[in-house]
Motif scaffolding. Structure first.
Motif, PDB file in Angstrom:
ATOM      1  N   SER A 428       0.849  -1.144  -0.128  1.00 25.97           N
ATOM      2  CA  SER A 428      -0.015   0.059  -0.074  1.00 25.97           C
ATOM      3  C   SER A 428       0.855   1.223   0.032  1.00 25.97           C
ATOM      4  CB  SER A 428      -0.786  -0.081   1.277  1.00 25.97           C
ATOM      5  OG  SER A 428      -0.333  -0.091   2.457  1.00 25.97           O
ATOM      6  N   ALA A 429       1.984   1.168  -0.014  1.00 26.00           N
ATOM      7  CA  ALA A 429       2.979   2.463  -0.170  1.00 26.00           C
ATOM      8  C   ALA A 429       3.054   3.009  -1.425  1.00 26.00           C
ATOM      9  CB  ALA A 429       4.444   1.843   0.489  1.00 26.00           C
ATOM     10  N   ASP A 430       3.376   4.308  -1.184  1.00 21.12           N
ATOM     11  CA  ASP A 430       3.145   5.109  -2.537  1.00 21.12           C
ATOM     12  C   ASP A 430       4.280   4.855  -3.456  1.00 21.12           C
ATOM     13  OD1 ASP A 430       1.050   6.357  -1.719  1.00 21.12           O
ATOM     14  OD2 ASP A 430       1.942   8.015  -0.789  1.00 21.12           O
ATOM     15  N   PRO A 431       4.485   4.755  -4.544  1.00 24.80           N
ATOM     16  CA  PRO A 431       5.770   4.545  -5.544  1.00 24.80           C
ATOM     17  C   PRO A 431       6.838   5.498  -4.913  1.00 24.80           C
ATOM     18  CG  PRO A 431       3.817   4.773  -6.748  1.00 24.80           C
ATOM     19  CD  PRO A 431       3.374   5.313  -5.406  1.00 24.80           C
ATOM     20  N   GLY A 432       7.924   5.031  -4.670  1.00 28.54           N
ATOM     21  CA  GLY A 432       9.229   5.571  -4.333  1.00 28.54           C
ATOM     22  C   GLY A 432       9.414   5.795  -2.813  1.00 28.54           C
ATOM     23  N   PHE A 433       8.357   5.340  -1.891  1.00 30.65           N
ATOM     24  CA  PHE A 433       8.239   5.012  -0.618  1.00 30.65           C
ATOM     25  C   PHE A 433       9.464   4.334   0.000  1.00 30.65           C
ATOM     26  CE2 PHE A 433       7.141   3.188   3.553  1.00 30.65           C
ATOM     27  CZ  PHE A 433       7.150   4.648   4.202  1.00 30.65           C
ATOM     28  N   PRO A 434      10.316   4.599   0.584  1.00 30.12           N
ATOM     29  CA  PRO A 434      11.743   3.715   1.029  1.00 30.12           C
ATOM     30  C   PRO A 434      10.982   2.776   2.034  1.00 30.12           C
ATOM     31  CG  PRO A 434      11.615   5.697   2.264  1.00 30.12           C
ATOM     32  CD  PRO A 434      10.577   5.945   1.080  1.00 30.12           C
ATOM     33  N   GLN A 435      11.161   1.341   1.520  1.00 27.18           N
ATOM     34  CA  GLN A 435      10.755   0.221   2.201  1.00 27.18           C
ATOM     35  C   GLN A 435      11.491  -0.245   3.481  1.00 27.18           C
ATOM     36  OE1 GLN A 435       8.052  -1.272   1.786  1.00 27.18           O
ATOM     37  NE2 GLN A 435       7.371  -0.724  -0.441  1.00 27.18           N
ATOM     38  N   ASP A 436      10.825  -0.777   4.486  1.00 34.66           N
ATOM     39  CA  ASP A 436      11.490  -0.908   5.657  1.00 34.66           C
ATOM     40  C   ASP A 436      12.464  -2.383   5.518  1.00 34.66           C
ATOM     41  OD1 ASP A 436      10.601   1.155   7.343  1.00 34.66           O
ATOM     42  OD2 ASP A 436       8.670   0.002   7.024  1.00 34.66           O
ATOM     43  N   GLY A 437      13.295  -2.634   6.533  1.00 33.62           N
ATOM     44  CA  GLY A 437      14.097  -3.701   6.446  1.00 33.62           C
ATOM     45  C   GLY A 437      15.489  -3.351   6.629  1.00 33.62           C
ATOM     46  N   ASN A 438      16.460  -4.562   6.862  1.00 32.11           N
ATOM     47  CA  ASN A 438      17.964  -4.281   6.916  1.00 32.11           C
ATOM     48  C   ASN A 438      18.380  -4.729   5.588  1.00 32.11           C
ATOM     49  OD1 ASN A 438      17.561  -7.094   7.309  1.00 32.11           O
ATOM     50  ND2 ASN A 438      18.016  -6.994   9.421  1.00 32.11           N
ATOM     51  N   VAL A 439      17.405  -5.131   4.617  1.00 36.05           N
ATOM     52  CA  VAL A 439      17.672  -5.312   3.097  1.00 36.05           C
ATOM     53  C   VAL A 439      16.902  -4.313   2.467  1.00 36.05           C
ATOM     54  CG1 VAL A 439      17.884  -6.801   1.150  1.00 36.05           C
ATOM     55  CG2 VAL A 439      18.481  -7.768   3.230  1.00 36.05           C
ATOM     56  N   SER A 440      17.573  -3.318   1.664  1.00 34.09           N
ATOM     57  CA  SER A 440      16.708  -2.311   0.973  1.00 34.09           C
ATOM     58  C   SER A 440      16.060  -2.855  -0.153  1.00 34.09           C
ATOM     59  CB  SER A 440      17.581  -1.203   0.731  1.00 34.09           C
ATOM     60  OG  SER A 440      16.830  -0.037   0.155  1.00 34.09           O
ATOM     61  N   LEU A 441      14.928  -2.654  -0.468  1.00 35.73           N
ATOM     62  CA  LEU A 441      14.360  -3.028  -1.678  1.00 35.73           C
ATOM     63  C   LEU A 441      13.693  -1.796  -2.543  1.00 35.73           C
ATOM     64  CD1 LEU A 441      12.253  -6.443  -0.602  1.00 35.73           C
ATOM     65  CD2 LEU A 441      14.307  -6.321  -1.739  1.00 35.73           C
ATOM     66  N   GLU A 442      14.060  -1.625  -3.647  1.00 35.80           N
ATOM     67  CA  GLU A 442      13.295  -0.687  -4.714  1.00 35.80           C
ATOM     68  C   GLU A 442      12.188  -1.392  -5.373  1.00 35.80           C
ATOM     69  OE1 GLU A 442      16.522   1.205  -6.836  1.00 35.80           O
ATOM     70  OE2 GLU A 442      17.325   1.948  -5.041  1.00 35.80           O
TER      71      GLU A 442
END
Length: 828
Positions: A428-442
């Motif tokens: 549900s996050a907006d496009p370009g929203f930085p996703q959580d986690g210690n592995v970054s996902l674009e």
């Protein structure tokens, strides 16, 4: 002079046996035969009966003397004899003559031998030289090949019974029937010895191999009661007890003695086995080591040591490492000299900066070299723990349809866990929203190569419309072919759409371990929470399964499930899929007014090379208000369980699993195997053989039976008889990585080390005829005093002699002959 009576007896016996054969009376060897008059009265009436019979015969004689005086003497005698014979025969009929067969059987008495098989009997005692127990050790040392300072209590008890070819048991069996029982929380018959024939041609066989110190409790009173009940109405010659007296269940000593007295047991012999002196021991209480570490990452181990009776001094503590499968020798990784503090109840020793330089499962052993004259005993001077070194952290891809409470709390918990790398994708996050986690996902991973870097896929109420069908198909293939894990968690917003047959996520829905009830889900208005909270109910399979183990042991885990805050939402489920295991369920009605029925809540299954977990609720975050550790344990254990499928994915034809990785001695563990044939179809067979590798190189077969209705699945139960690490393996593993599963057996919590309880045993020996002996020599002498309690039982069979046509014909013949003769001589 004695020949004639003996001959008469033989003739009479032959006559009676002929008569018995004619009458159909069975005569077994050793049966005595004689004739009795059942109608003959006793006492004065018997004398009157004889007088009456004589009077009747006298009347017959007098009548013929008076009426037949004109006849010749020969004819008068014939008439008198015929009438007297008829009258005498009639009198005999009235006296009810019977042929009686008497059989006498000797019923031997019973001697009951009770041997303690609880885990406290696995203790090895010190018998210190500076204590009175030194003389006791010397007395026990008189047994062939026995050193009591290096021998367990149970081994001493067996040795005293097995000494000199089981002579003590054979001596008891020469007088009475002997039953040997092992007892702990219950009673188990180990051996029975019957009294041999009088010629001694068949000595009773003895096998005491069934005695093993595996019991979790000691209930001597219950064992005595059950043994006496088992004896039924037999005469009890004596009860013999070999135990350390460390009772932790059932009646106390005085009550046991009262039970023996009420049963009328004439002899009670109690042999304490063990050292009565206060213990002087150095013992490892705990070895605290992490279950999983990363290769070449430093970790810490803590050893808790207990000292009893020792003076101040120094001892050596070592840490050793060995492959968990027993394939290599142990190597030392740490060594420390530790000052002994006798005033401390517990002494903690820490080893920091330890590293494992290669991936795999290892056994860490802490070993103490005790000071002074205390002998080294592995039971208390060695403690082991299993540590798995991971080549890398478990990589979890968390996909959530929206930022629910469960998502926000679970995300933070996984990020903090050092053994997990998590990449979050909030749909549900907006496009370009930085996703959580210690592995970054674009973006979401795309294609088999990118998905193959993830070990576990955690789907938290996913939105099926935001991800294409090809992605879900690739995730399913990762589970089936590469052993990845799938954890599907239901939510109120998107799960109904995700589980519809025409949804983009249908490839994932098809491998879940449940059959969802979509009609009930439509009726529940999922967007609204339920007013009432419903409790969790752990199933028998869940109590043993590692995922549902939210506390250290089974009992504590089941109790904690019952106390946790309930859930306000659970997706309706019709039933578990074939071959799936329901770990937690609930009884919330699916529709208004419907009867409450069990509905699966947490379910597991195998799919291909991987594993799948299904959770019908996303209300677990409410646990953190009461028991945060339970929340963390469930999620982390669930992820590790799924990751194990990834580790074993090299063998896609055979998987072996166990219910739990740690159990107490005396408990049983279930072993489950899923096997496929060369064509990768379910293996069709009645059973599957596996091997169980135990501590110190033991190796034993185990047969798993086919599970009806689940092709390719086999199941069996294993009850280990020793503590330590065990591994279940295939006899011949198919191609790929060797299949197997490991578990640890630890001592029961209630069976503690300690001196023998002489007070308890003295009270038991207070029963009438009771004696408390202290060493083998006096034990043998006390057993010699137990007499034979043989009881002769008489069985009588009687058959009436007169009740037949022969008697009637004989009387009729006599009376007819008399009538004919009287007519000839004109006396009618």
């Amino acid at each position: 002079m004695e020949v004639r009576p003996a001959l008469s007896r033989l003739v009479m016996e032959a006559l009676l046996r002929w008569l018995a054969e004619r009458l159909g009376v069975p005569v077994a060897p050793g049966t005595d035969l004689h004739v009795e008059f059942a109608g003959f009265p006793s006492g004065g009436l018997g004398l009157l009966t004889l007088l009456g019979a004589a009077l009747a015969l006298g009347v017959v004689w007098f009548a013929y003397v008076r009426d037949a005086h004109r006849l010749s003497t020969r004819r008068r005698f014939a008439l008198t004899a015929l009438r007297a014979a008829a009258v005498a025969l009639a009198i005999l009929v009235l006296l009810d003559p019977q042929l009686v067969a008497v059989r006498r059987d000797a019923q031997p008495g019973q001697t009951l031998v009770l041997v303690d098989t609880s885990q406290s009997m696995a203790q090895v005692d010190g018998y210190r030289e500076d204590s009175p127990a030194a003389d006791l050790a010397a007395a026990w040392g008189g047994l062939d090949g026995i050193d009591p300072r290096t021998t367990t209590r149970l081994a001493l008890a067996r040795a005293v019974l097995e000494d000199d070819g089981h002579r003590v048991l054979r001596a008891l069996a020469s007088k009475n029937r002997v039953h040997v029982f092992g007892f702990s929380s219950g009673l188990d018959r180990v051996a029975s010895l019957d009294v041999p024939p009088g010629d001694g041609s068949a000595a009773p066989a003895v096998d005491l191999s069934g005695l093993a110190a595996t019991g979790s409790y000691t209930n001597l009173g219950g064992a005595v009661r059950d043994a006496l009940t088992d004896a039924g109405g037999a005469e009890i010659a004596g009860v013999v007890v070999l135990t350390d007296g460390r009772r932790n269940l059932g009646p106390q000593g005085p009550e046991i003695a009262r039970n023996l007295r009420n049963r009328g047991v004439p002899h009670v012999v109690v042999l304490p086995v063990g050292d009565p002196s206060p213990m002087r021991t150095l013992r490892i209480l705990r070895l605290d080591a992490p279950e999983k570490v990363f290769r070449e990452d430093p970790f810490r181990v803590q050893v808790a040591v207990e000292a009893r009776g020792h003076d101040a001094g120094e001892y050596r503590l070592r840490l050793l490492r060995a492959p968990a499968d027993g394939s290599g020798a142990a190597t030392e990784i740490a060594d420390r000299a530790v000052a002994l503090d006798p005033s401390a109840a517990e002494q903690l020793v820490e080893f920091e900066g330890l590293e494992l330089d290669e991936a795999g499962a290892f056994t860490l052993s802490a070993e103490i070299t005790p000071p002074g004259a205390e002998p080294f005993v592995a039971q208390r001077h060695v403690m082991r723990a299993r540590v798995e070194a991971l080549a890398e952290r478990t990589r979890v891809l968390l996909i959530a349809g929206g930022p629910s409470h469960e998502y926000r709390i679970l995300r933070n918990q996984l990020i903090r866990d050092d053994t997990i790398e998590v990449g979050c994708w909030l749909q549900s996050a907006d496009p370009g929203f930085p996703q959580d986690g210690n592995v970054s996902l674009e973006r979401l991973p795309d294609g088999p190569e990118e998905l193959d870097t993830w070990d576990v896929f955690l789907l938290l109420d996913p939105d099926p419309d935001r991800i294409p069908r090809t992605f879900w198909e690739q995730v399913r293939d990762q589970v089936a072919d590469r052993g990845a894990g799938l954890f599907f968690v239901c939510g109120e917003k998107y799960t109904l759409a995700a589980l519809r047959p025409d949804a983009q996520s249908a490839p994932i829905a098809s491998i879940l371990p449940v059959e969802p009830d979509l009609d009930a889900a439509e009726d529940l208005a999922l967007a609204r929470g339920m007013v009432r909270a419903y409790p969790y109910e752990v199933t028998p399979a869940g109590r043993a399964h590692s995922v549902a183990r939210i506390a250290e042991d089974r009992a504590a885990s089941a109790e904690l499930w019952a106390r946790l805050p309930g859930f306000h939402f659970a997706f309706p489920v019709s039933r578990a899929a074939p071959g799936a295991e329901v770990l937690v369920e609930h009884h919330k009605p699916a529709r208004a007014g419907a009867e409450a029925a069990a509905s699966p809540l947490l379910v597991s299954r195998f799919f291909g090379a991987g594993r799948v977990l299904f959770l019908a609720t996303d209300d677990l975050y409410r646990w953190r208000s009461i028991r945060e550790s339970a929340y963390d344990r469930l999620w982390v254990r669930g992820i590790r369980y799924l990751f194990e499928g990834r580790l074993n994915a090299g063998n896609s034809r055979l998987r072996i699993g166990i219910d739990e990785a740690r159990l107490e001695l005396g408990q049983a563990v279930r072993v489950v195997a899923d096997a496929r044939d060369e064509t990768f179809g379910p293996l069709v067979a009645d059973s599957l053989d596996v091997r169980v590798r135990g501590p110190e190189g033991s190796d034993a077969p185990l047969e798993l039976a086919a599970v009806e209705g689940s092709p390719g699945r086999f199941e069996g139960w294993l009850r280990p008889s020793a503590t330590g690490f065990f591994r279940v393996e295939a006899m011949d593993s198919p191609e790929g990585r060797p299949a197997g599963a490991a578990f640890e057996v630890v001592p029961a919590a209630l069976e503690k080390e300690g001196p023998i309880d002489l007070g308890e045993l003295t009270a038991i020996a207070g029963a009438p005829g009771g004696v408390l002996v202290r060493d083998p020599a006096t034990f043998y002498a006390a057993l010699d005093a137990i007499p034979a309690a043989t009881r002769i039982e008489t069985f009588t069979t009687a058959r009436t002699l007169w009740d037949g046509w022969v008697t009637i014909a004989l009387i009729t013949t006599l009376l007819a002959a008399e009538w004919w003769l009287r007519k000839r001589v004109n006396l009618l």
